[in-house]
Design a protein around this motif. Structure first.
Motif, PDB file in Angstrom:
ATOM      1  N   HIS A   1       0.874  -1.173   0.000  1.00  0.00           N
ATOM      2  CA  HIS A   1       0.000   0.000   0.000  1.00  0.00           C
ATOM      3  C   HIS A   1       0.918   1.231   0.000  1.00  0.00           C
ATOM      4  N   GLU A   2       1.512   1.493  -1.126  1.00  0.00           N
ATOM      5  CA  GLU A   2       2.478   2.588  -1.259  1.00  0.00           C
ATOM      6  C   GLU A   2       2.178   3.350  -2.545  1.00  0.00           C
ATOM      7  N   THR A   3       2.641   4.612  -2.591  1.00  0.00           N
ATOM      8  CA  THR A   3       2.504   5.384  -3.827  1.00  0.00           C
ATOM      9  C   THR A   3       3.861   5.883  -4.340  1.00  0.00           C
ATOM     10  N   GLY A   4       4.919   5.681  -3.565  1.00  0.00           N
ATOM     11  CA  GLY A   4       6.239   6.183  -3.958  1.00  0.00           C
ATOM     12  C   GLY A   4       7.013   5.149  -4.769  1.00  0.00           C
ATOM     13  N   VAL A   5       7.644   5.609  -5.833  1.00  0.00           N
ATOM     14  CA  VAL A   5       8.429   4.691  -6.679  1.00  0.00           C
ATOM     15  C   VAL A   5       9.558   4.052  -5.854  1.00  0.00           C
ATOM     16  N   ALA A   6      10.175   4.821  -4.958  1.00  0.00           N
ATOM     17  CA  ALA A   6      11.304   4.292  -4.173  1.00  0.00           C
ATOM     18  C   ALA A   6      10.859   3.103  -3.312  1.00  0.00           C
ATOM     19  N   GLU A   7       9.693   3.201  -2.678  1.00  0.00           N
ATOM     20  CA  GLU A   7       9.185   2.119  -1.824  1.00  0.00           C
ATOM     21  C   GLU A   7       8.889   0.859  -2.661  1.00  0.00           C
ATOM     22  N   ILE A   8       8.266   1.075  -3.812  1.00  0.00           N
ATOM     23  CA  ILE A   8       7.853  -0.068  -4.640  1.00  0.00           C
ATOM     24  C   ILE A   8       9.096  -0.750  -5.239  1.00  0.00           C
ATOM     25  N   LYS A   9      10.053   0.080  -5.650  1.00  0.00           N
ATOM     26  CA  LYS A   9      11.315  -0.465  -6.193  1.00  0.00           C
ATOM     27  C   LYS A   9      12.056  -1.260  -5.110  1.00  0.00           C
TER      28      LYS A   9
END
Ligand SMILES: [Mg+2]
Length: 363
Positions: free
Chosen positions: A167-175
């Motif tokens: 449950h994230e919206t930041g590219v850094a978290e998803i990467k």
């Protein structure tokens, strides 16, 4: 037989997510479960669950003031008739939200009773040959921190999960999650309606190399079907939505107009097992896959698991990834090596510990 009582038990479950809990609706996120207990005149007990979260005080009022008086004394075996009558009588009070959550809890409990009367598990009542276990995906709560996302995604994989949802919206978290779990584990991202369609398409371009199984609710507001369809068409990542659908008609529209790739009806929000069966039936022979919404830890989770087990298709169960030390449903809500076992006990197979219910009760 007739219904003797309909009672609501709002609980707050202790849980640990391996990091600070996020803020939801202005307060620190809790694991609130709204248990619905239905007893028949001959003493049979069925359990349901209404969507908990922060809305439960309103739903308790709906159960006690509106739903219970309409249900008590009625034939519990005529689920369609009773649910339709209550839905028609209460429709001016809202076709989404607390009223429908309350009806959902009643409906789940009635299906539990119905299957118990046949001495069959709900899955076996719905299908002659249900699955004995189904795959679950670990649904991580929001961390907003790449290191914590990576740590907890890796922890979920180590517990046997083959699919992880953030449950994230930041590219850094998803990467960070993709790097932590490697290329072979499914990765999904639930964004909870943050963007315009144009912003969502731009985000999809950035996220495309991370090979997501789906991107969930990328558009605000959730009922913007045209926006969702635009993202599905131009975003190059499969899309998912449906947990905030405004009832059956809205979900039907998402299917008919092929607005998403994955449809996410929620048994505690949409009207219970009855509505789930209708939606699952409608999606058959379409390109849309069902991916139920079930971030709850009670009878709603188990009802969802039985509904999935009764389908021929392989469908993932959404399972909130957290450490939970106390739950009145005990081991029946636990996964084993990333899978959810389907009980063969009658109905939902629940043995609810009322001592724990009393211990966790909130008001
Ligand atoms: Mg979601």
């Amino acid at each position: 037989m007739t219904i003797r009582s309909v009672e609501a038990f709002p609980l707050s479950l202790p849980f640990d997510i391996g990091g600070p809990k996020p803020i939801f609706a202005g307060k620190t996120r809790e694991m609130e479960m709204l248990l619905i207990r239905v007893e028949t005149e001959d003493g049979l007990v069925g359990w349901g669950e209404s969507f908990g979260f922060s809305i439960w005080p309103a739903t308790v009022q709906v159960i006690e003031r509106l739903v219970s008086p309409l249900a008590v004394g009625r034939d519990e075996s005529k689920i369609d008739e009773l649910i339709l009558e209550i839905s028609r009588k209460l429709h001016p009070l809202g076709r989404a939200g607390a009223v429908i959550f309350a009806i959902s809890g009643l409906d789940i409990a009635l299906w539990d009773i119905q299957a118990q009367r046949q001495h069959l598990s709900l899955a076996n009542y719905l299908s002659k040959d249900p699955k004995k276990t189904i795959p679950a995906y670990a649904s991580l709560i929001r961390y907003n921190n790449p290191d914590l996302v990576a740590k907890n995604a890796a922890a979920a994989v180590s517990k046997g999960f083959k699919a992880i949802k953030l449950h994230e919206t930041g590219v850094a978290e998803i990467k960070a999650a993709r790097e932590a779990i490697g290329p072979d584990i499914h990765l999904m991202v639930d964004t909870n309606c943050p963007w315009t369609p144009e912003q969502a398409i731009q985000m999809c371009q950035q996220l495309e190399p991370l090979n997501l199984l789906w991107i969930e609710e990328p558009v605000w507001p959730p009922e913007d079907h045209i926006g969702l369809a635009t993202v599905k068409r131009e975003g190059n990542i499969p899309t998912a939505a449906g947990e905030n659908a405004l009832g059956y008609t809205d979900l039907k529209s998402l299917i008919t107009h092929q607005v998403v790739d994955y449809l996410q009806p929620s048994v505690t929000k949409i009207g219970g097992v009855s509505e789930m069966l209708k939606i699952m039936g409608l999606s058959k022979n379409t390109t849309i896959q069902i991916a139920p919404h079930s971030p709850y830890m009670g009878p709603g989770l188990i009802a969802t698991a039985h509904l999935i087990a009764a389908q021929a298709e392989d469908i993932f169960l959404e399972y909130t990834f957290c450490q939970m030390d106390l739950n009145p449903l005990g081991k029946s809500v636990l996964t084993e090596d990333g899978c959810f076992p389907i009980s063969n006990e009658p109905g939902l197979g629940l043995a609810v510990d009322m001592n724990i219910v009393q211990q966790l009760l909130v008001s």
